[in-house]
Design an enzyme around this catalytic site. Structure first.
Site, PDB file in Angstrom:
ATOM      1  CD  GLU A  94      14.970   3.522  16.286  1.00 33.76           C
ATOM      2  OE1 GLU A  94      14.251   3.341  17.278  1.00 33.76           O
ATOM      3  OE2 GLU A  94      15.299   2.613  15.507  1.00 33.76           O
ATOM      4  CB  SER A 365       6.371 -34.413  -6.043  1.00 32.12           C
ATOM      5  OG  SER A 365       5.808 -34.267  -7.337  1.00 32.12           O
TER       6      SER A 365
END
Length: 688
Positions: A94, A365
């Protein structure tokens, strides 16, 4: 050599003196401001910790479906009682200059600005731990200049009134770790069942990675991404000399044991929906999840509680309890994109991973309607014929071949129409279409339909080998069904702040994305999967559920060895169901392959119960013709089957079907009566 005139020298000196004077004034002005701000911050004293307010979540009918109680899992512990590994991991990822700066890391700010400028977007943050802590205290995370100014003031106040260890302690006790958990003590207990002081190096690195994106890096949401980030943090810690190479390797090998997942926070109705909604808000509002949870917001969602409950009950009763197959479900309003119901898995407590919004699976499909839409825009019609027979396709300039097969190796071994091909899910017809119009057309269609993953330009993608998200392809069907207007999955209609002011409202206007006529024709062809009269060489793909349906639906199913799909719609609702296994296990049992269709059919029937039947309305520019679906020609009274089929005006068939006309034996033809005169005379008797 040029000689500089005294006049020019005097002018230059005056200019330099003026610039120096202005620079001194600017420095004095900025110094005065900085001193004033510093004195004001000192006069204000240390900021106090604000109490978070609960954010309330509402369904589309105004009922409350969730409330974020953010004070329940928040414990304050001294820095001495927090693992040193956790402190180091947090600083490493950080704010590596935390102990050296005065609250602002100017070098990092410049670097982030250059990175953003290069990417032409916000790609890198530059907030220090002090700034993030200030943001937590101020509790206003919206991206405004006012917020930035207040955050800067809070940062100065923190740096002036607390030492670095006190700031780090406050930060680690207020940062959000996901799932309603605030502070490292609550996080250590929540994820690993231990206190913050007992965290190992590996556990510390994992927890330090969560605050960047709790809904992305929580191991309960996405264990793979969480542990990838953990490994990155360990490498940074080693680069920053917090740990040795040996410690790095040992931590990498550690088998992390998470607390039983049944301990995950229980949400109200539709927990998967709420997670997806939270992610969408982070993107829409451009503020982080913690801010959303602590601002006392009122979030008005698109969820329909009745449809959600119906879907959950159907899924629970449709799948055998002993089966470990997974499922995803989503229902969307095709007119707006509003998500009405969503289930991301069979048990949120056991697995919060959302298979609707996070999983990329091969659609089989179910990708074909997008292909056939593209084909219709390229001149194909429902009457277009091609042979269905075993075929080997050559591509990549003859370097590669592809030989698909139909389900159970059923082929017509004859010509079939596109109308039949979509109803029967004929793979040979699909690949031929794909190759004929150009493999790039399906990839382009995917982008237009809002598919977030790229569709590859290879023959097999006509059969759905490029992975997609369930929510994307269901939304794509919604675009087809609404006449081609662009929609996107929408979870939130409006957000109000604690004062009741609207801070976000979903846009309502929808632009035209598709050819309206082609979209309607494709949708109407998709009703054929439930039409059992369409073909006689094999059954349509919806035959197993057709008898249970009481109204017309458009739809498409899809199967792979590991996935089973069913997506279908009416003008009011589009719904998609996926079933399969998380880790590549094949679906081998027949009843498991039937789950998706069974769940879809049951839900759609119950969801529309009591609603009037609505048909997809043909737009201007299309014409309906009754055809014989076996050959695509205009049906006659002698055809055993005739089906109303739509075409772009001007492309409809003009030939009549002659296959079913009565055959006349020439030997049985009556002799010509010469008294009746010639054919010309018979046709024009009225002249007499």
């Amino acid at each position: 050599m040029d000689i500089i005139s005294p006049k020019r020298v005097r002018f230059t000196l005056k200019t330099i003196r003026a610039l120096i004077f202005l620079s001194i004034l600017a420095i004095l002005f900025l110094s005065t401001i900085l001193v004033s701000v510093s004195l004001y911050a000192k006069w204000q004293g240390p900021p106090s910790l604000s109490v978070p307010q609960s954010t309330i979540i509402y369904a589309d009918d105004g009922t409350k479906i969730g409330e974020l109680h953010n004070g329940e899992k928040r414990y304050w512990v001294d820095l001495d009682h927090i693992s040193e590994h956790l402190q180091q991991a947090t600083i490493a990822i950080e704010d590596q200059s935390f102990y050296d700066h005065n609250g602002f890391d100017y070098k990092r700010i410049v670097g982030a600005a250059l990175a953003d400028l290069k990417a032409m977007s916000k790609v890198q943050g530059a907030s220090t731990i002090t700034q993030q802590y200030a943001r937590n205290l101020f509790l206003a995370h919206e991206k405004t200049w006012k917020r930035k100014a207040n955050e800067a003031l809070y940062t100065i106040r923190l740096e002036q009134n607390y030492n670095k260890d006190e700031i780090l302690e406050g930060y680690l006790n207020t940062i959000y770790y996901g799932h309603g958990v605030y502070g490292i003590e609550a996080a250590a207990n929540y994820y690993f069942g231990k206190s913050a002081s007992e965290l190992s190096l590996g556990e510390s690195a994992l927890l330090a990675g969560i605050p960047k994106g709790p809904n992305l890096y929580s191991p309960y949401v996405n264990e793979e991404k969480s542990e990838q980030r953990q490994k990155m943090i360990l490498e940074i810690m080693q680069e920053e000399n917090y740990i040795t190479k040996e410690q790095l390797e040992e931590a990498r090998k550690q088998n992390l044991e998470y607390k039983t997942k049944t301990e995950v926070v229980k949400k109200g109705l539709a927990p998967y929906f709420q997670d997806a909604m939270m992610n969408s808000l982070v993107e829409e509002l451009n503020i982080d999840e913690e801010a959303i949870q602590t601002q006392g917001l009122k979030i008005y969602t698109t969820l329909d509680p009745t449809l959600q409950t119906t879907a959950e009950e159907i899924m629970e009763h449709s799948i055998e309890k002993k089966s470990d197959i997974q499922a995803g479900f989503v229902a969307i309003d095709p007119k707006t994109g509003n998500v009405k119901a969503l289930i991301g898995g069979r048990n949120y407590q056991e697995s919060p991973f959302n298979r609707v919004t996070q999983a990329n699976r091969q659609p089989g499909s179910t990708i074909k309607p997008l292909l056939y839409y593209a084909a219709v825009t390229k001149g194909f019609t429902p009457s277009t014929e091609m042979r269905s027979e075993p075929t080997t396709f050559t591509y990549d300039d003859g370097k590669a071949t592809y030989k698909p097969s139909n389900y159970n190796d059923y082929y017509a071994n004859d010509f079939i129409t596109m109308l039949q091909a979509i109803a029967l899910s004929d793979n040979i017809f699909a690949v031929k279409t794909h190759m004929f119009i150009g493999m790039e057309e399906l990839a382009k269609a995917g982008e237009v339909f809002g598919i977030q993953t790229k569709i590859k330009e290879v023959p097999s993608t006509a059969l759905g080998t490029s992975p997609v998200r369930l929510i994307d392809i269901v939304n794509a069907y919604g675009i087809l069904g609404n006449g081609g207007k662009r929609i996107a999955p929408t979870f939130v209609t409006k957000v109000e702040d604690a004062k009741g002011e609207v801070i976000f409202e979903a846009p309502k206007t929808k632009e035209q994305a598709l050819n309206e006529q082609a979209a309607f024709i494709t949708t109407h062809m998709m009703t054929g999967m439930f039409d059992t009269d369409l073909n006689d060489y094999t059954s349509v793909t919806g035959s197993s559920i057709a008898d249970s349906l009481t109204r017309d639906y458009a739809g498409k199913s899809g199967t792979t060895s590991t996935d089973s799909w069913m997506i279908g719609l009416t003008p009011q609702l589009v719904t998609g169901v996926w079933t399969g296994y998380d880790k590549g296990k094949t679906i081998d049992l027949v009843q498991e392959r039937a789950y998706a269709k069974k769940i879809w059919a049951s839900f759609m029937e119950q969801a529309h119960e009591g609603d009037s039947v609505k048909a997809f309305k043909p737009p201007d520019g299309v014409i309906g013709v009754y055809i014989n679906p076996d050959n695509g020609r205009i049906a006659t009274k002698d055809c055993p089957v005739s089906r109303l089929t739509y075409y772009i005006e001007g492309s409809e068939p003009t030939e009549h079907c002659t296959e079913h006309l009565p055959k006349i034996d020439p030997s049985e033809e009556p002799p010509l009566n010469e008294d009746e005169g010639s054919l010309f005379e018979k046709l024009f008797k009225w002249w007499d």
